[in-house]
Design a protein around this motif. Structure first.
Motif, mmCIF file in Angstrom:
data_model
loop_
_atom_site.group_PDB
_atom_site.id
_atom_site.type_symbol
_atom_site.label_atom_id
_atom_site.label_comp_id
_atom_site.label_asym_id
_atom_site.label_seq_id
_atom_site.Cartn_x
_atom_site.Cartn_y
_atom_site.Cartn_z
ATOM 1 N N GLU A 167 0.825 -1.202 0.000
ATOM 2 C CA GLU A 167 0.000 0.000 0.000
ATOM 3 C C GLU A 167 0.862 1.256 0.000
ATOM 4 O O GLU A 167 0.508 2.268 -0.622
ATOM 5 C CB GLU A 167 -0.939 -0.012 1.207
ATOM 6 N N VAL A 168 2.004 1.203 0.687
ATOM 7 C CA VAL A 168 2.921 2.341 0.684
ATOM 8 C C VAL A 168 3.464 2.574 -0.722
ATOM 9 O O VAL A 168 3.533 3.713 -1.198
ATOM 10 C CB VAL A 168 4.070 2.113 1.675
ATOM 11 N N ARG A 169 3.859 1.500 -1.406
ATOM 12 C CA ARG A 169 4.376 1.646 -2.771
ATOM 13 C C ARG A 169 3.321 2.207 -3.710
ATOM 14 O O ARG A 169 3.637 2.946 -4.646
ATOM 15 C CB ARG A 169 4.864 0.293 -3.282
ATOM 16 N N LYS A 170 2.061 1.882 -3.445
ATOM 17 C CA LYS A 170 0.975 2.340 -4.311
ATOM 18 C C LYS A 170 0.616 3.801 -4.058
ATOM 19 O O LYS A 170 0.468 4.588 -5.002
ATOM 20 C CB LYS A 170 -0.254 1.453 -4.101
ATOM 21 N N ALA A 171 0.460 4.177 -2.786
ATOM 22 C CA ALA A 171 -0.053 5.511 -2.464
ATOM 23 C C ALA A 171 1.032 6.519 -2.091
ATOM 24 O O ALA A 171 0.805 7.725 -2.178
ATOM 25 C CB ALA A 171 -1.057 5.409 -1.312
ATOM 26 N N GLY A 172 2.219 6.030 -1.673
ATOM 27 C CA GLY A 172 3.255 6.932 -1.180
ATOM 28 C C GLY A 172 3.757 7.945 -2.188
ATOM 29 O O GLY A 172 3.845 9.141 -1.873
ATOM 30 N N PRO A 173 4.109 7.540 -3.421
ATOM 31 C CA PRO A 173 4.667 8.515 -4.362
ATOM 32 C C PRO A 173 3.726 9.681 -4.667
ATOM 33 O O PRO A 173 4.156 10.838 -4.710
ATOM 34 C CB PRO A 173 4.952 7.661 -5.606
ATOM 35 N N ALA A 174 2.448 9.411 -4.879
ATOM 36 C CA ALA A 174 1.509 10.489 -5.179
ATOM 37 C C ALA A 174 1.343 11.416 -3.980
ATOM 38 O O ALA A 174 1.248 12.642 -4.138
ATOM 39 C CB ALA A 174 0.157 9.909 -5.599
ATOM 40 N N LEU A 175 1.307 10.845 -2.769
ATOM 41 C CA LEU A 175 1.226 11.677 -1.581
ATOM 42 C C LEU A 175 2.450 12.573 -1.474
ATOM 43 O O LEU A 175 2.332 13.782 -1.214
ATOM 44 C CB LEU A 175 1.111 10.803 -0.331
ATOM 45 N N HIS A 176 3.625 12.004 -1.680
ATOM 46 C CA HIS A 176 4.837 12.810 -1.551
ATOM 47 C C HIS A 176 4.871 13.927 -2.581
ATOM 48 O O HIS A 176 5.341 15.041 -2.277
ATOM 49 C CB HIS A 176 6.093 11.954 -1.683
ATOM 50 N N ASP A 177 4.400 13.673 -3.796
ATOM 51 C CA ASP A 177 4.371 14.741 -4.800
ATOM 52 C C ASP A 177 3.515 15.911 -4.336
ATOM 53 O O ASP A 177 3.828 17.076 -4.609
ATOM 54 C CB ASP A 177 3.855 14.203 -6.137
ATOM 55 N N ARG A 178 2.419 15.632 -3.631
ATOM 56 C CA ARG A 178 1.589 16.703 -3.096
ATOM 57 C C ARG A 178 2.301 17.427 -1.955
ATOM 58 O O ARG A 178 2.264 18.653 -1.852
ATOM 59 C CB ARG A 178 0.257 16.152 -2.613
ATOM 60 N N VAL A 179 2.961 16.647 -1.091
ATOM 61 C CA VAL A 179 3.632 17.244 0.059
ATOM 62 C C VAL A 179 4.795 18.119 -0.381
ATOM 63 O O VAL A 179 4.988 19.232 0.134
ATOM 64 C CB VAL A 179 4.108 16.146 1.031
ATOM 65 N N ARG A 180 5.583 17.650 -1.338
ATOM 66 C CA ARG A 180 6.761 18.429 -1.720
ATOM 67 C C ARG A 180 6.384 19.746 -2.388
ATOM 68 O O ARG A 180 7.125 20.727 -2.301
ATOM 69 C CB ARG A 180 7.707 17.612 -2.604
ATOM 70 N N ALA A 181 5.222 19.791 -3.053
ATOM 71 C CA ALA A 181 4.775 21.048 -3.655
ATOM 72 C C ALA A 181 4.473 22.090 -2.585
ATOM 73 O O ALA A 181 4.488 23.293 -2.868
ATOM 74 C CB ALA A 181 3.539 20.799 -4.514
ATOM 75 N N LEU A 182 4.226 21.649 -1.357
ATOM 76 C CA LEU A 182 3.905 22.544 -0.243
ATOM 77 C C LEU A 182 5.109 22.842 0.638
ATOM 78 O O LEU A 182 4.984 23.603 1.606
ATOM 79 C CB LEU A 182 2.810 21.906 0.635
ATOM 80 N N THR A 183 6.282 22.268 0.309
ATOM 81 C CA THR A 183 7.418 22.278 1.227
ATOM 82 C C THR A 183 8.671 22.833 0.551
ATOM 83 O O THR A 183 9.434 22.081 -0.073
ATOM 84 C CB THR A 183 7.699 20.848 1.737
ATOM 85 N N PRO A 184 8.923 24.145 0.639
ATOM 86 C CA PRO A 184 10.184 24.666 0.106
ATOM 87 C C PRO A 184 11.377 23.950 0.720
ATOM 88 O O PRO A 184 11.438 23.751 1.932
ATOM 89 C CB PRO A 184 10.145 26.142 0.510
ATOM 90 N N GLY A 185 12.296 23.518 -0.130
ATOM 91 C CA GLY A 185 13.456 22.746 0.311
ATOM 92 C C GLY A 185 13.340 21.263 0.032
ATOM 93 O O GLY A 185 14.333 20.547 0.066
ATOM 94 N N ALA A 186 12.120 20.791 -0.254
ATOM 95 C CA ALA A 186 11.935 19.366 -0.553
ATOM 96 C C ALA A 186 12.397 19.059 -1.971
ATOM 97 O O ALA A 186 12.447 19.938 -2.841
ATOM 98 C CB ALA A 186 10.464 18.980 -0.395
ATOM 99 N N ILE A 187 12.742 17.800 -2.206
ATOM 100 C CA ILE A 187 13.117 17.340 -3.536
ATOM 101 C C ILE A 187 12.239 16.153 -3.915
ATOM 102 O O ILE A 187 11.594 15.541 -3.070
ATOM 103 C CB ILE A 187 14.611 16.936 -3.601
#
Length: 418
Positions: A167-187
Motif C-alpha cells: 500500500e505504501v508503494r501504491k499511495a506513497g509517491p503520489a502523496l509525496h508529490d503533493r507534500v513536496r509542492a507545499l514544502t520549500p526545500g523538498a526534492i
C-alpha cells in the motif's frame, strides 16, 4: 603524476564502489550484487572518480532533482552525493577538481542550483555553497509530556491505519508529490527511493529492517499522511514499560494529518521515548505536548546546502514577501559560474523577475554566491548576514527591503538525505 579525473565506464564501477566504501568507513569488500545494483541505478556520465595508477582514490556523483522553492515551483537542481577521498590522497585538491568539473557540467545542462548534504560544515563554503535548510531532532520523554491519555484517533472523521509495504508503494509517491509542492526545500523522490524505503532493493552494506507504516486518510478516504517508524523493546525495570520508537519518515499534506500522525505516535502503548529523526526546526511537534520541554533537542544543525549556478533563473523561480520592490544585487563568485550584477523586481502578488543589470545600475546589496545560497529558500536573515559583514548594504534600507523579500513564514525543510 596527478591522479586522473574522469567519468566512469562500466569496468570502473566495482573499483569506484570499493573506494566509496573506504571513504565512508564501510567494509572494504563489495559484492557483485551491490556493484550490479549501483551500476543499474547510477548515471555513469554524472559519476566521477579520481584514478591513481589505475586505482580509484576519490568518488563523486550527482543526480537530477527537482527542488521546491518558495511559492511551490520546482527548480532543476543537481543533487551531489557520494563525495569521498581516500585517506592516502587527501589534501591534493581532488575534491576541488571533481566539484569544478561537475558544477560546470550542471550549469551547461541548465540546472539552476546544485544541492548537497554536508557531512562536515567547513568543506563546501569554498565551492560557493551555503546552508539553505536546517533540521532538528527531538527526543520526546513521553512520561513527562503531559499527554491526554484518552486520545483515540482523529475526531474530524479521518482515521489512521497501519498498512503494508504494498500500500505504501501504491499511495506513497503520489502523496509525496503533493507534500513536496507545499514544502520549500523538498526534492522529488525517484522510484528507486521508494524501492529502498520499502525493502524492495537492499544493499549488503545498508541492511534494511522493515518498519511499521501508518497512513492517515481524511473523512473522504483520501490519503493525507504517512509515517514509517521502528521500535526497540528494552528490559522493563520494576515491570515499568520501556520501549523506544524512532521515526524514519513522516510526511503530511494537511495540518490535520500531521497532527493525527504525531498524536498516533505519542499514544503508542508502552513507548516511553520517541525519536523524531530529522524535522524542520519549526515543526509543530513540541507544541502538541502538554509540556513542550519533554521534547529535548538532540540535534539542531545545517542540513541541505545550496549553490546558485544561474542567478536570473533561480531568483525568478521563487515568490517573495513584502511590498513590490526593485533591488540591485552584486553577486561575487570566485569560480566564475554565477557572479555579476542583477536586478530583482517583485510585484504585489510576490512574483519575481531577475535579469542582468545594465551598466547604469548601482549595486544596492553586495554578497558572495554562498550567502545567496543561505538566503535563497528563506531560512537565513539578510540582517544577520549584514551584521556579520557578509552582506554589504550599498543603499540605506536595502537590507530591510531584502529581509522582507526573502524570508518565509515557515522555515524550509528537506525531508530526505541524498
Amino acid at each position: 603524476m596527478s591522479p586522473e579525473i574522469r567519468t566512469l565506464d562500466e569496468t570502473d564501477v566495482a573499483d569506484w564502489v570499493r573506494a566509496l566504501h573506504t571513504g565512508f568507513h564501510l567494509a572494504p569488500s563489495v559484492t557483485d550484487e551491490e556493484v550490479a545494483a549501483r551500476r543499474a541505478a547510477y548515471d555513469l556520465a554524472r559519476t566521477r572518480g579520481a584514478f591513481d595508477q589505475g586505482r580509484c582514490v576519490a568518488t563523486f556523483r550527482s543526480m537530477p532533482r527537482e527542488l521546491t522553492v518558495p511559492g511551490g515551483a520546482f527548480l532543476a537542481a543537481s543533487a551531489i552525493t557520494n563525495v569521498s577521498v581516500t585517506a592516502t590522497h587527501r589534501r591534493r585538491g581532488l575534491a576541488s577538481r571533481l566539484m569544478a568539473a561537475d558544477l560546470a557540467d550542471a550549469k551547461e545542462r541548465g540546472e539552476a542550483v546544485a544541492i548537497l548534504v554536508a557531512a562536515e560544515y567547513p568543506i563546501y563554503g569554498r565551492f560557493g555553497f551555503g546552508p539553505a535548510t536546517w533540521v532538528a531532532d527531538w527526543e520526546v520523554d513521553l512520561p513527562r509530556a503531559a499527554l491526554d491519555p484518552r486520545y483515540a484517533g482523529p475526531d474530524d472523521g479521518g482515521r489512521v491505519d497501519l498498512v503494508g509495504v504494498d500500500e505504501v508503494r501504491k499511495a506513497g509517491p503520489a502523496l509525496h508529490d503533493r507534500v513536496r509542492a507545499l514544502t520549500p526545500g523538498a526534492i522529488d523522490r525517484t522510484p528507486g527511493w521508494w524501492e529502498i524505503a520499502t525493502g524492495e532493493r537492499v544493499f549488503a552494506s545498508q541492511p534494511w529492517t522493515e518498519p511499521f507504516f501508518a497512513m492517515h486518510r481524511d473523512a473522504a478516504g483520501e490519503v493525507q499522511g504517512l509515517v514509517a517508524y521502528t521500535t526497540v523493546d528494552h528490559p522493563w525495570p520494576g515491570k515499568l514499560p520501556r520501549v523506544d520508537a524512532k521515526v524514519r519518515q513522516l510526511i503530511a499534506a494537511t495540518p490535520a494529518a500531521e497532527q493525527a500522525l504525531w498524536r498516533f505516535l505519542l499514544s503508542l502503548d508502552w513507548v516511553t521515548r520517541l525519536d523524531t529523526n530529522h524535522r524542520a526546526p519549526d515543526d509543530v511537534l513540541p507544541l502538541l505536548l502538554g509540556d513542550p520541554r519533554a521534547a529535548r533537542t538532540e540535534t539542531l544543525a545545517d542540513f541541505m546546502w545550496l549553490r546558485v549556478l544561474d542567478v536570473p533563473v533561480a531568483l525568478s523561480a521563487r515568490t517573495y514577501g513584502g511590498a513590490p520592490t526593485r533591488l540591485v544585487l552584486d553577486v561575487r563568485d570566485t569560480a566564475g559560474l554565477a557572479g555579476g550584477r542583477f536586478v530583482l523586481e517583485t510585484d504585489a502578488a510576490g512574483a519575481g523577475r531577475c535579469t542582468p543589470s545594465t551598466a547604469a545600475d548601482e549595486p544596492e546589496l553586495t554578497l558572495d554566491v554562498a550567502d545567496l545560497g543561505c538566503l535563497y529558500l528563506g531560512d537565513e536573515s539578510v540582517s544577520r548576514l549584514a551584521a556579520l559583514g557578509r552582506v554589504a548594504e550599498d543603499r540605506p534600507g536595502a537590507v530591510r527591503a531584502a529581509d522582507a523579500l526573502f524570508r518565509t513564514a515557515r522555515r524550509p525543510w528537506c525531508p530526505d538525505v541524498f
